[in-house]
Design a protein around this motif. Structure first.
Motif, PDB file in Angstrom:
ATOM      1  N   VAL A 151      38.866  31.227  43.949  1.00 29.52           N
ATOM      2  CA  VAL A 151      38.693  32.642  43.600  1.00 29.52           C
ATOM      3  C   VAL A 151      39.059  32.870  42.137  1.00 29.52           C
ATOM      4  O   VAL A 151      38.378  33.619  41.417  1.00 29.52           O
ATOM      5  CB  VAL A 151      39.544  33.537  44.522  1.00 29.52           C
ATOM      6  N   ALA A 152      40.109  32.209  41.663  1.00 26.56           N
ATOM      7  CA  ALA A 152      40.519  32.347  40.258  1.00 26.56           C
ATOM      8  C   ALA A 152      39.416  31.864  39.321  1.00 26.56           C
ATOM      9  O   ALA A 152      39.152  32.492  38.280  1.00 26.56           O
ATOM     10  CB  ALA A 152      41.812  31.564  40.016  1.00 26.56           C
ATOM     11  N   LEU A 153      38.765  30.758  39.673  1.00 29.72           N
ATOM     12  CA  LEU A 153      37.647  30.257  38.851  1.00 29.72           C
ATOM     13  C   LEU A 153      36.502  31.255  38.795  1.00 29.72           C
ATOM     14  O   LEU A 153      35.937  31.521  37.725  1.00 29.72           O
ATOM     15  CB  LEU A 153      37.130  28.933  39.423  1.00 29.72           C
ATOM     16  N   LEU A 154      36.150  31.807  39.947  1.00 27.06           N
ATOM     17  CA  LEU A 154      35.039  32.755  39.996  1.00 27.06           C
ATOM     18  C   LEU A 154      35.357  34.038  39.229  1.00 27.06           C
ATOM     19  O   LEU A 154      34.476  34.617  38.579  1.00 27.06           O
ATOM     20  CB  LEU A 154      34.707  33.086  41.460  1.00 27.06           C
ATOM     21  N   LYS A 155      36.595  34.462  39.279  1.00 24.30           N
ATOM     22  CA  LYS A 155      36.980  35.663  38.536  1.00 24.30           C
ATOM     23  C   LYS A 155      36.998  35.412  37.035  1.00 24.30           C
ATOM     24  O   LYS A 155      36.674  36.295  36.237  1.00 24.30           O
ATOM     25  CB  LYS A 155      38.363  36.149  39.007  1.00 24.30           C
ATOM     26  N   ASP A 159      29.829  35.137  35.760  1.00 23.45           N
ATOM     27  CA  ASP A 159      28.423  34.723  35.748  1.00 23.45           C
ATOM     28  C   ASP A 159      28.277  33.204  35.637  1.00 23.45           C
ATOM     29  O   ASP A 159      27.201  32.700  35.316  1.00 23.45           O
ATOM     30  CB  ASP A 159      27.687  35.389  34.578  1.00 23.45           C
ATOM     31  N   GLY A 160      29.356  32.488  35.918  1.00 22.82           N
ATOM     32  CA  GLY A 160      29.338  31.061  35.647  1.00 22.82           C
ATOM     33  C   GLY A 160      29.004  30.151  36.814  1.00 22.82           C
ATOM     34  O   GLY A 160      28.820  28.950  36.613  1.00 22.82           O
ATOM     35  N   ALA A 183      36.515  38.320  48.762  1.00 21.27           N
ATOM     36  CA  ALA A 183      37.326  37.858  47.626  1.00 21.27           C
ATOM     37  C   ALA A 183      37.141  38.726  46.389  1.00 21.27           C
ATOM     38  O   ALA A 183      37.844  38.527  45.391  1.00 21.27           O
ATOM     39  CB  ALA A 183      36.976  36.410  47.295  1.00 21.27           C
ATOM     40  N   LYS A 184      36.176  39.650  46.443  1.00 17.62           N
ATOM     41  CA  LYS A 184      35.876  40.546  45.315  1.00 17.62           C
ATOM     42  C   LYS A 184      35.470  39.748  44.067  1.00 17.62           C
ATOM     43  O   LYS A 184      35.956  39.982  42.959  1.00 17.62           O
ATOM     44  CB  LYS A 184      37.074  41.443  44.997  1.00 17.62           C
ATOM     45  N   VAL A 185      34.560  38.786  44.279  1.00 14.16           N
ATOM     46  CA  VAL A 185      34.042  37.968  43.183  1.00 14.16           C
ATOM     47  C   VAL A 185      32.519  37.942  43.279  1.00 14.16           C
ATOM     48  O   VAL A 185      31.939  38.486  44.219  1.00 14.16           O
ATOM     49  CB  VAL A 185      34.603  36.525  43.232  1.00 14.16           C
ATOM     50  N   GLN A 186      31.878  37.295  42.331  1.00 13.54           N
ATOM     51  CA  GLN A 186      30.419  37.210  42.372  1.00 13.54           C
ATOM     52  C   GLN A 186      29.933  35.837  41.951  1.00 13.54           C
ATOM     53  O   GLN A 186      30.641  35.083  41.276  1.00 13.54           O
ATOM     54  CB  GLN A 186      29.790  38.285  41.472  1.00 13.54           C
ATOM     55  N   ALA A 187      28.710  35.521  42.384  1.00  9.54           N
ATOM     56  CA  ALA A 187      28.051  34.273  42.022  1.00  9.54           C
ATOM     57  C   ALA A 187      26.552  34.479  42.266  1.00  9.54           C
ATOM     58  O   ALA A 187      26.161  35.375  43.024  1.00  9.54           O
ATOM     59  CB  ALA A 187      28.580  33.104  42.847  1.00  9.54           C
TER      60      ALA A 187
END
Length: 331
Positions: A151-155, A159-160, A183-187
């Motif tokens: 989750v830390a990586l995605l935050k 856009d990565g 997790a309140k992230v995006q991909a």
């Protein structure tokens, strides 16, 4: 002019043979007799899929329990609509059933036009169990070993990263969307036309992560080709007991499985429902089937028909809401 006269002895012999055939087969031709003694499992999935693997593992035990031959008829295509339409059109005579995944309750929400109502145009027999889902990543692309690190990586890089699925609106797609939402992230989503090519590109690093059934993911997890971040079921999987659930890792709302069910045609008589349900209970309790299910990572618990109907309705509503939240456009 000569007159042809039939031979009374020959005529009597033919009559006797006809009577014997009628007694043996109810007056049916041989081909019809064979068909009447066969139960067909129409699968809206391709050969080699998770549903197909389960069906074939239980095929012999189910035939024994029913006292009839059982054939598996793969009819994939149109996101599962082709196979389900074949079941929908089948006579409610106890000869045709289908084993399906929970993709069937998602279909009405991701397709503009579906030629049947789910589950109203079918007869749910049982939810027979579930395949735990695992979020896996390519270790060369994702430097995380658990949910918190991932989750830390995605935050850090909104856009990565991208994720693969076996197709837009499938359970593998929506299970990944559920993770991102919780997790309140995006991909970025990259859909494939099936799980095979999805796995190939995950292994090759063309995509970063994705959700897979544990039966598909496990061999690659064991070799280290794919890194497991967590399992999305409510409890740890016996097939990977050291892999923690996402609930254990701080995401209590992320609980989803790939459940499997058996359907019959609409208006299937209660006696035929009971007959197939009893056979399913016996087949999935057979030692050889239990062993096969355990090796595949499947968790088996055969529900009642009433519980199955409730599951179809509840899960249909649940995934309908998720489709809206994920912004999936009906095709």
């Amino acid at each position: 002019m000569s007159t042809h006269r039939s031979n009374p002895t020959r005529r009597a012999a033919l009559s006797a043979l006809t009577a014997l055939a009628a007694l043996a087969g109810g007056g049916l031709p041989l081909a019809a007799q064979a068909q009447a003694n066969t139960v067909k499992l129409v699968l809206p999935n391709a050969a080699g899929s998770g549903v197909d693997t389960i069906a074939r593992a239980a095929q012999a035990a189910l035939a024994k329990a029913l006292g009839q031959s059982v054939v598996v008829d793969n009819q994939p295509g149109a996101s599962g609509v082709i196979g389900l339409q074949a079941l929908n059109r089948a006579a409610p005579d106890g000869q045709t059933f289908s084993i399906v995944s929970n993709n069937v309750v998602i279909l009405p929400h991701v397709l503009k036009s579906v030629p049947f109502r789910m589950p109203d145009d079918f007869t749910p027999i049982a939810v027979i169990g579930a395949t735990p889902l695992v979020l896996v990543a390519n270790p060369a692309k994702v430097a995380a070993s658990n949910s918190k690190e991932f989750v830390a990586l995605l935050k850090a890089r909104p856009d990565g990263y991208n994720f693969a699925s076996g197709g837009t609106g499938t359970i593998l797609h929506l299970a990944a969307e559920m993770f991102l939402d919780e997790a309140k992230v995006q991909a970025r989503h990259i859909p494939y036309k099936g799980v095979g090519q999805m796995v190939t590109d995950l292994l090759g690093g063309q995509v970063d992560f994705g959700v897979l059934g544990i039966n598909v993911a496990l061999p690659h997890m064991q070799t280290g080709a794919l890194k497991a971040i967590g399992v999305s079921s409510a409890a740890r999987s016996p097939a990977a007991p050291n892999l923690p659930t996402f609930a254990e890792q701080g995401l209590p709302g992320y609980v989803v499985d790939g459940w499997i069910a058996v359907l019959g045609p609409k208006n299937l008589p209660a006696a035929q429902v009971k007959r197939m349900h009893d056979a399913l209970v016996a087949a999935f309790d057979a030692p050889e089937v239990k062993e096969a299910m355990a090796k595949q990572g499947n968790v088996i618990h055969v529900s009642t028909p009433e519980q199955a109907l409730a599951t179809f309705r509840q899960e249909g509503a649940r995934f309908g809401e998720l489709v809206k939240k994920a912004g999936v456009t009906a095709q």
